[in-house]
Write a protein that holds these residues in place. Structure first.
Motif, PDB file in Angstrom:
ATOM      1  N   TRP A  26     -31.526 -34.668 -36.568  1.00 44.87           N
ATOM      2  CA  TRP A  26     -31.738 -35.992 -36.041  1.00 44.87           C
ATOM      3  C   TRP A  26     -30.537 -36.906 -35.896  1.00 44.87           C
ATOM      4  O   TRP A  26     -30.339 -37.368 -34.858  1.00 44.87           O
ATOM      5  N   THR A  43     -36.063 -42.210 -30.512  1.00 50.07           N
ATOM      6  CA  THR A  43     -34.683 -42.504 -30.709  1.00 50.07           C
ATOM      7  C   THR A  43     -33.849 -42.749 -29.534  1.00 50.07           C
ATOM      8  O   THR A  43     -32.928 -43.463 -29.536  1.00 50.07           O
ATOM      9  N   ALA A  83     -29.043 -38.177 -32.297  1.00 50.02           N
ATOM     10  CA  ALA A  83     -28.523 -39.482 -31.905  1.00 50.02           C
ATOM     11  C   ALA A  83     -27.274 -39.755 -31.756  1.00 50.02           C
ATOM     12  O   ALA A  83     -26.785 -40.493 -30.758  1.00 50.02           O
TER      13      ALA A  83
END
Length: 208
Positions: free
Chosen positions: A6, A153, A10
Motif C-alpha cells: 500500500w 487511496t 501510494a
C-alpha cells in the motif's frame, strides 16, 4: 494486502500525479483565469474522472486475472516498460506547460463537468491504469478488497493533487509559468519515473 504494498502504491501514485498531463493543464488553465474559486470544482471533477477511468480499468484487470495468469504477468512487464517510457518522455519535455488562462466565467458545475470529462474520457487514463495497477495487485489476494483500497487511496491523492495545483496556479502564477522551474520539476519527475520502472522490472526478473 501488505502494508508495504500500500505504501509503495501510494508513493508511486503521488509521484505520477504531480507530473502535468492534460488534466492538470486544464486545472492550471482554469486556476490562472478564475483564481482560487476553481480549486474545489476542478479537484472534485478530477477525482470523479479518475474514479470512472480507474473502475473501468480495474474491472478489466479483474477479468484478465481470472482468465489468464500468464497474460497478467506479461502485462506487468509492459507496465514497467511504460513507466520508463513516461519518464524518458517527461525528461525531454522541457519547461513549457502550454496552459493558457481560461477567463470565460465558467460556473462551478461547468468546471467540475469539464474536469470529469477530460479525465474520464482521456484514453491515456485507462491505458495508464491498465499498465500501472498490475504492479501492485496480488493475484492470490481478494481482488475486490484490493480494488476498493487502491481506488480510495488514488482518489484522495488525486483530489489533493488537483486542489493543490489549482491553489498554486492561482497564487503563484509566475512560478507556474517559469520554464526553469517547470523544466527542473520535469527532469526530477522523469528520473524518478525511470527509476521506478527499472525497479519494477528488476523485481519482475527476480520473481521469474
Amino acid at each position: 494486502m501488505a502494508w508495504e504494498t500500500w505504501v509503495a502504491f501510494a508513493a508511486a501514485s503521488a509521484l505520477l500525479m504531480v507530473i502535468p498531463g492534460p488534466t492538470i493543464l486544464l486545472v492550471i488553465s482554469y486556476a490562472l483565469g478564475q483564481g482560487w474559486r476553481a480549486a474545489l470544482p476542478m479537484a472534485i471533477g478530477v477525482a470523479l474522472g479518475d474514479f470512472t477511468a480507474m473502475t473501468l480499468s480495474m474491472l478489466g484487470l479483474g477479468a484478465l486475472l481470472a482468465a489468464s495468469a500468464t497474460v497478467f504477468t506479461v502485462l506487468k512487464w509492459v507496465g514497467a516498460a511504460y513507466m520508463i517510457w513516461l519518464g524518458i518522455k517527461l525528461w525531454r519535455a522541457g519547461g513549457s506547460l502550454n496552459a493558457q488562462p481560461r477567463a470565460d466565467g465558467a460556473s462551478m458545475a461547468r468546471m467540475l463537468g469539464h474536469a470529469w470529462i477530460v479525465t474520464a474520457l482521456n484514453p491515456k487514463s485507462i491505458i495508464f491504469f491498465v499498465a500501472f495497477l498490475p504492479q501492485f495487485l496480488n493475484p492470490q489476494a481478494d481482488f475486490l478488497t484490493q480494488m476498493v483500497v487502491f481506488e480510495i487511496t488514488f482518489l484522495v491523492l488525486a483530489f489533493a493533487n488537483a486542489f493543490g495545483y489549482a491553489l498554486i496556479a492561482s497564487r503563484a502564477r509566475a512560478a507556474i509559468r517559469n520554464e526553469r522551474v517547470v523544466g527542473a520539476a520535469n527532469k526530477v519527475g522523469g528520473s524518478l519515473l525511470i527509476g521506478a520502472g527499472i525497479l519494477t522490472a528488476t523485481a519482475r526478473a527476480s520473481q521469474s
